[in-house]
Design a protein around this motif. Structure first.
Motif, PDB file in Angstrom:
ATOM      1  N   ASN A   4       2.155  11.872  11.121  1.00 34.25           N
ATOM      2  CA  ASN A   4       3.131  10.965  10.520  1.00 34.25           C
ATOM      3  C   ASN A   4       3.829  11.640   9.352  1.00 34.25           C
ATOM      4  OD1 ASN A   4       2.368   8.879  12.260  1.00 34.25           O
ATOM      5  ND2 ASN A   4       0.735   8.235  10.887  1.00 34.25           N
ATOM      6  N   ILE A   5       5.083  11.285   9.168  1.00 33.63           N
ATOM      7  CA  ILE A   5       5.847  11.786   8.029  1.00 33.63           C
ATOM      8  C   ILE A   5       5.939  10.668   7.006  1.00 33.63           C
ATOM      9  CG2 ILE A   5       8.103  12.586   7.238  1.00 33.63           C
ATOM     10  CD1 ILE A   5       8.427  13.856  10.038  1.00 33.63           C
ATOM     11  N   VAL A   6       5.565  10.980   5.781  1.00 28.09           N
ATOM     12  CA  VAL A   6       5.619  10.000   4.709  1.00 28.09           C
ATOM     13  C   VAL A   6       6.499  10.562   3.592  1.00 28.09           C
ATOM     14  CG1 VAL A   6       4.299   8.694   3.007  1.00 28.09           C
ATOM     15  CG2 VAL A   6       3.311   9.152   5.266  1.00 28.09           C
ATOM     16  N   ILE A   7       7.483   9.775   3.202  1.00 27.43           N
ATOM     17  CA  ILE A   7       8.339  10.159   2.092  1.00 27.43           C
ATOM     18  C   ILE A   7       7.966   9.280   0.912  1.00 27.43           C
ATOM     19  CG2 ILE A   7      10.710  10.294   1.228  1.00 27.43           C
ATOM     20  CD1 ILE A   7      11.550  10.833   4.140  1.00 27.43           C
ATOM     21  N   THR A   8       7.596   9.923  -0.190  1.00 31.19           N
ATOM     22  CA  THR A   8       7.269   9.182  -1.405  1.00 31.19           C
ATOM     23  C   THR A   8       8.441   9.321  -2.373  1.00 31.19           C
ATOM     24  OG1 THR A   8       6.161  11.012  -2.550  1.00 31.19           O
ATOM     25  CG2 THR A   8       4.808   9.660  -1.086  1.00 31.19           C
ATOM     26  N   ILE A   9       8.782   8.210  -2.993  1.00 30.05           N
ATOM     27  CA  ILE A   9       9.908   8.197  -3.922  1.00 30.05           C
ATOM     28  C   ILE A   9       9.434   7.711  -5.280  1.00 30.05           C
ATOM     29  CG2 ILE A   9      12.169   7.214  -4.453  1.00 30.05           C
ATOM     30  CD1 ILE A   9      12.687   7.013  -1.461  1.00 30.05           C
ATOM     31  N   GLY A  10       9.480   8.605  -6.251  1.00 29.65           N
ATOM     32  CA  GLY A  10       9.289   8.236  -7.647  1.00 29.65           C
ATOM     33  C   GLY A  10      10.683   7.980  -8.199  1.00 29.65           C
ATOM     34  N   ALA A 101      -0.541   6.174   5.498  1.00 27.36           N
ATOM     35  CA  ALA A 101      -0.054   7.505   5.879  1.00 27.36           C
ATOM     36  C   ALA A 101      -0.709   7.978   7.177  1.00 27.36           C
ATOM     37  CB  ALA A 101      -0.313   8.505   4.760  1.00 27.36           C
ATOM     38  N   ASP A 102      -1.954   7.613   7.376  1.00 31.12           N
ATOM     39  CA  ASP A 102      -2.637   7.988   8.611  1.00 31.12           C
ATOM     40  C   ASP A 102      -2.210   7.130   9.795  1.00 31.12           C
ATOM     41  OD1 ASP A 102      -4.088  10.097   7.532  1.00 31.12           O
ATOM     42  OD2 ASP A 102      -5.809   8.835   6.999  1.00 31.12           O
ATOM     43  N   GLU A 103      -1.718   5.923   9.521  1.00 28.25           N
ATOM     44  CA  GLU A 103      -1.373   4.995  10.597  1.00 28.25           C
ATOM     45  C   GLU A 103       0.086   5.066  11.039  1.00 28.25           C
ATOM     46  OE1 GLU A 103      -2.493   1.156   9.094  1.00 28.25           O
ATOM     47  OE2 GLU A 103      -4.623   1.527   9.396  1.00 28.25           O
ATOM     48  N   GLU A 104       1.000   5.416  10.119  1.00 24.18           N
ATOM     49  CA  GLU A 104       2.413   5.356  10.486  1.00 24.18           C
ATOM     50  C   GLU A 104       3.269   6.226   9.573  1.00 24.18           C
ATOM     51  OE1 GLU A 104       4.514   1.624   8.783  1.00 24.18           O
ATOM     52  OE2 GLU A 104       2.401   1.005   9.012  1.00 24.18           O
ATOM     53  N   SER A 105       4.417   6.622  10.082  1.00 25.11           N
ATOM     54  CA  SER A 105       5.432   7.249   9.243  1.00 25.11           C
ATOM     55  C   SER A 105       6.058   6.140   8.414  1.00 25.11           C
ATOM     56  CB  SER A 105       6.501   7.918  10.106  1.00 25.11           C
ATOM     57  OG  SER A 105       5.961   9.013  10.809  1.00 25.11           O
ATOM     58  N   CYS A 106       6.390   6.441   7.164  1.00 25.05           N
ATOM     59  CA  CYS A 106       6.956   5.406   6.301  1.00 25.05           C
ATOM     60  C   CYS A 106       7.552   6.030   5.051  1.00 25.05           C
ATOM     61  CB  CYS A 106       5.895   4.376   5.915  1.00 25.05           C
ATOM     62  SG  CYS A 106       4.459   5.046   5.038  1.00 25.05           S
ATOM     63  N   VAL A 107       8.206   5.177   4.255  1.00 22.30           N
ATOM     64  CA  VAL A 107       8.713   5.535   2.940  1.00 22.30           C
ATOM     65  C   VAL A 107       7.937   4.677   1.947  1.00 22.30           C
ATOM     66  CG1 VAL A 107      10.719   5.506   1.402  1.00 22.30           C
ATOM     67  CG2 VAL A 107      11.011   6.110   3.827  1.00 22.30           C
ATOM     68  N   ILE A 108       7.416   5.307   0.896  1.00 20.91           N
ATOM     69  CA  ILE A 108       6.672   4.567  -0.125  1.00 20.91           C
ATOM     70  C   ILE A 108       7.354   4.810  -1.463  1.00 20.91           C
ATOM     71  CG2 ILE A 108       4.466   4.220  -1.284  1.00 20.91           C
ATOM     72  CD1 ILE A 108       3.101   5.363   1.228  1.00 20.91           C
ATOM     73  N   VAL A 109       7.762   3.703  -2.089  1.00 21.42           N
ATOM     74  CA  VAL A 109       8.447   3.777  -3.378  1.00 21.42           C
ATOM     75  C   VAL A 109       7.437   3.476  -4.484  1.00 21.42           C
ATOM     76  CG1 VAL A 109      10.311   2.837  -4.798  1.00 21.42           C
ATOM     77  CG2 VAL A 109      10.619   3.037  -2.318  1.00 21.42           C
ATOM     78  N   GLY A 110       7.325   4.406  -5.420  1.00 23.70           N
ATOM     79  CA  GLY A 110       6.441   4.203  -6.566  1.00 23.70           C
ATOM     80  C   GLY A 110       4.981   4.252  -6.186  1.00 23.70           C
ATOM     81  N   ARG A 111       4.170   3.527  -6.948  1.00 23.33           N
ATOM     82  CA  ARG A 111       2.736   3.390  -6.714  1.00 23.33           C
ATOM     83  C   ARG A 111       1.962   4.694  -6.832  1.00 23.33           C
ATOM     84  NH1 ARG A 111       3.191  -1.464  -7.662  1.00 23.33           N
ATOM     85  NH2 ARG A 111       5.178  -2.073  -6.851  1.00 23.33           N
ATOM     86  N   CYS A 112       2.558   5.705  -7.445  1.00 26.55           N
ATOM     87  CA  CYS A 112       1.928   7.027  -7.556  1.00 26.55           C
ATOM     88  C   CYS A 112       1.552   7.578  -6.181  1.00 26.55           C
ATOM     89  CB  CYS A 112       0.708   6.989  -8.470  1.00 26.55           C
ATOM     90  SG  CYS A 112       1.112   6.568 -10.170  1.00 26.55           S
TER      91      CYS A 112
END
Length: 160
Positions: A4-10, A101-112
């Motif tokens: 999965n691809i995860v994009i984190t946005i601070g 992150a292990d279950e799906e590709s997603c975008v996560i905003v904040g939350r460290c």
């Protein structure tokens, strides 16, 4: 670990990071998580969601320091019951971020999320900034406050 691809946005407060995350997720055809993670973490941990809401993104310099330098770095299974609630909440969010992150590709905003997934191979981390004038204008519009109040909110949030 998954592919999965995860994009984190601070982001800086008022920079538009949340909106950028939502648009990016939409373009990618994946979910965007921000405050939704509070509910997921509450459910996964068995802790009350209202507790998560009250603790959400409060100033946590001592929490982050203790988390990085002590509890999280050395494991928390033996001391979990003795931990302050804010640390339990922070760790529950970290665990939920890793599970997502292990279950799906997603975008996560904040939350460290960038820190929670620091060893995750398919993570892309970005940090959204904007000039103070843009941030003030966005906060004024979003919260219906004057420029002085918007700037005060920005400085208060930046100090955290």
């Amino acid at each position: 670990m998954s592919d999965n691809i995860v994009i984190t946005i601070g982001r800086q407060y008022g920079s538009g990071g949340h909106e950028i995350g939502k648009k990016l997720a939409e373009k990618m055809g994946v979910k965007c998580y921000d405050k939704e993670l509070l509910g997921i973490a509450a459910k996964d941990s068995g802790l009350c969601e209202e507790i998560f809401d009250r603790q959400d993104e409060k100033p946590s310099n001592s929490l982050l320091y203790s988390l990085v330098m002590d509890t999280y770095s050395f494991g928390y299974s033996d001391t979990y019951n003795e931990m302050p609630i804010n640390q339990k909440i922070f760790l529950a969010q970290f665990d939920s971020i890793k599970k997502l992150a292990d279950e799906e590709s997603c975008v996560i905003v904040g939350r460290c999320a960038d820190y929670a997934l620091e060893d995750y191979p398919n993570k892309i981390s970005v940090f959204i900034t904007a000039p103070i004038s843009v941030r003030v204008a966005r906060i004024m519009e979003r919260h219906k406050v004057d420029a002085k109040k918007a700037e005060s909110l920005i400085h208060k949030t930046d100090k955290k």
